[in-house]
Design an enzyme around this catalytic site. Sequence first.
Site, PDB file in Angstrom:
ATOM      1  CG  ASP A   1      -2.298   0.979   0.954  1.00  0.00           C
ATOM      2  OD1 ASP A   1      -2.016   1.817   0.113  1.00  0.00           O
ATOM      3  OD2 ASP A   1      -3.128   0.876   1.880  1.00  0.00           O
TER       4      ASP A   1
HETATM    5  C1  BGC Z   1      -5.128   3.429   0.347  1.00  0.00           C
HETATM    6  C2  BGC Z   1      -5.408   2.408  -0.713  1.00  0.00           C
HETATM    7  C3  BGC Z   1      -4.970   3.021  -2.261  1.00  0.00           C
HETATM    8  C4  BGC Z   1      -3.671   3.674  -1.972  1.00  0.00           C
HETATM    9  C5  BGC Z   1      -3.500   4.556  -3.583  1.00  0.00           C
HETATM   10  C6  BGC Z   1      -3.865   4.220   0.289  1.00  0.00           C
HETATM   11  O1  BGC Z   1      -3.716   5.285   1.152  1.00  0.00           O
HETATM   12  O2  BGC Z   1      -5.105   2.641   1.639  1.00  0.00           O
HETATM   13  O3  BGC Z   1      -6.429   1.842  -0.628  1.00  0.00           O
HETATM   14  O4  BGC Z   1      -5.227   2.181  -3.281  1.00  0.00           O
HETATM   15  O5  BGC Z   1      -3.792   4.695  -1.162  1.00  0.00           O
HETATM   16  O6  BGC Z   1      -4.099   5.715  -3.530  1.00  0.00           O
END
Ligand code: BGC
Length: 823
Positions: free
Chosen positions: A316
């Site tokens: 993530d």
């Molecule tokens: C979130 C993810 C997301 C990623 C990219 C993160 O803060 O937890 O779900 O895909 O950001 O935007």
Amino acid sequence: MKNSSFLKTVKISLLSTLIISGISWNKKNDIKDANGIPLLTINAFTFSDLNQNGKLDKYEDTRLPISDRIQDLISKMTDDEKASMLIGIGMPGFDMVSAKFTTEGFQGKVPGAAGGTYELKRLGIPTVVVSDGPAGLRINPKRNNDSKTYYATAFPVGTSLASTWNTELINNVGKAIGNEVKEYGVDVLLGPGMNIHRNPLCGRNFEYYSEDPLLTGKISAAIINGIQSNGVGTSAKHFAANNQERNRMGINAHISERAMREIYLRGFEITVKEAQPWTIMSSYNSINGTFTSQRKDLLTTILRNEWGFKGMVMTDWFGGYRSFSVPFLKEAPTSDVTAQLSAGNDLIMPGMPSQKQAILDNMKSGKLSAAVVNTDLTRILELVMRSPSMSNYKYSDKPNLKANAEVTRQAAAEGTILLKNDKNTLPFTSKSTPLAIFGITSYDFISGGTGSGDVNEAYSISLIDGLTNSGFSIDKDLEGLYKPYVVDQKAKEMERREKNGGLLATPKRLLELELNKAIIDNKSNSSELALITIGRNAGEGDDRKVEDDFNLAADEVTLINNVSEAFHAKGKKVVVVLNIGGVIETASWRDKVDAILLPWQPGQEGGNSVADVFSGKTNPSGKLTMTFPVKYEDAAASKFWIGTPAENPTSVTYEEGIYVGYRYFNTFGVKPAYEFGYGLSYTNFDVSGLKLSSNSFSKSMTANVTVKNTGKIAGKEVVELYLSAPSKNTDKPSSELKAFVKTKLLQPGESQTVTLTLNPKDLASFVASKNAWIAEAGDYKVGIGTSSLNIKQKVNFTLAKELVVENTNPSFAADVKFKDLKH
Ligand code: BGC
């Protein structure tokens, strides 16, 4: 080298080579390697890459298996290029120094996308664009110096989609989302969100499907298969146990191996086996002391060796740091990239220069082995090879927005749950008087939650728009009072959010407009029916609260009281619409109203979808995917929520073990307000004739049951199979969902016989002491119901001998001592 007659010669000789070798020029996309990955089109490489002898390099030769070509590519990469390829390109539109979103600077190939892989021009490797997710494609709707727009469709949120219990419909939603991903030039959608609804307060529950892993797994598999049928990828997230937002990066979740395997991983397992997502996103949290992105048991042993995952794992965004601020601190240490890459977390996102440096240093010192680098690069390059960017797909920037609006309208209508319908209050068809519509959210529907899951849609249909479109008239006095108030309050709220973190600001509920009793009384004379919408919003970065959120706020209670009293005094009815992303309290006020519709956050066509159900155009057939407790404290995990210390918890213990959601309520006899699997219809169904394929289990078993529409309106019903297993050796929930089927649209009097299948693993529990999934010998009870408590048919079968269904590898060693809740 690059003169045109030379290129022509090469093209012709290449063409003839391919024809001679039996590969026709046009068919090249049909040719797949051993992993089912299409070989590249000839256009995918540049002729300037021909080597000195005027020949193709091995990696460019589309006739060779992808694996050979990838190894050739890796062998040609410098260490610096390898390190670049193991991390993402940063966050386009995000200034990595000030840690703020910006419209200046690097915006990437598709502005608004969340990131991408490294472009290695020298070897013809393009960037693979990844973008959120999951309720539709999240990209910027407008671009600098460009008059065109790039809006995407806001589909219903995850919980709403799952509430359909209709895998075929969800597959179609996936196809529609995939069409937008592909036509806007994106390669991988960062979704679906598959975390389990452990507790009603998780701020991202709306993105997720259910408290039940089977339902989660089946719905995710359906949507992934739909999205990926377009030739684009998905990223099932967040793997795993990302069940709270408070300190989501720094939280260490203590979870037993049994709860991990039976509850928090099972949905991912089903999805991997049934849909093979191109990628999986590891989560922010730690499990038993180690970041998930550094857990080899999770990312390699279980995911790949036990389940057979073939794709790539990415972190993530900034996963492996303890908070968002850390990567931007001067002199801050990087995430432990070596541990991440060695665990099988192939790609580090979004990618920081310091991480690249750490990779290079550790490659040099030997801490990061060449074998690990090779394995991770291979998986990244496999993703690149199968991406539309690699085949230079000429995307149109014109997805089927019109057709997709119809898909989302239908999906949201089918995901709407009828919680209450006294004396057939609904469907409502009378158009003789205007509808009295209360509640600010009626005038500004919430299509989806906040954060990265927020789609930039072109429009959103509110309840009043939808009802108007369906031919109802709306009381103009109320509209005149509410509309300006909503516009003003919303503007202030958006300004507040902008100042408090923008996308990641915690949304605040808008206060209800105070209406004096005289106005409400007046409307109860002129309108036949009152509608009140209760709205809730939440999102990434924070969790919900009990007061004024799970529980209704005083201004909302007053509104319900005043409207109900006035309308009931005139013998008129009141309908409540719940435009919410997560579970709320209903028990204290539901008796005051006549009908309750729960459309969740239904996407951009929400108002139309609700109007379809309200008017009876669509007969509701949605079912709850999470229990509605009578009070918040009734939910098992509420006792262990949110970890300690409460303000910024660093440690949380899942002491409820496997007793999540209905597994707890139904086993411990805690009466919910509305149980898992519940939802009413405008018609009635009879469920009969349950028959098993055998009364003793061997390899698998089927249950046949007939559903008949005994009412007057066409409708669909969900048939839910719950299994009660013997629990002599292992503590077990009273029953668990093991299969479900949604019927077709049954006309009045029409029947359908459905078949539900049980496989050995459905009988088994995970027994940690034996490192195995084991089905106990004894009597098993099959219950077929239309909710987890409304079991209509029962039958038993036996398992003669204990069955060791699957042996596993020891995983998730505990870092603190605790005991799972037992019955
Ligand atoms: C979130 C993810 C997301 C990623 C990219 C993160 O803060 O937890 O779900 O895909 O950001 O935007």
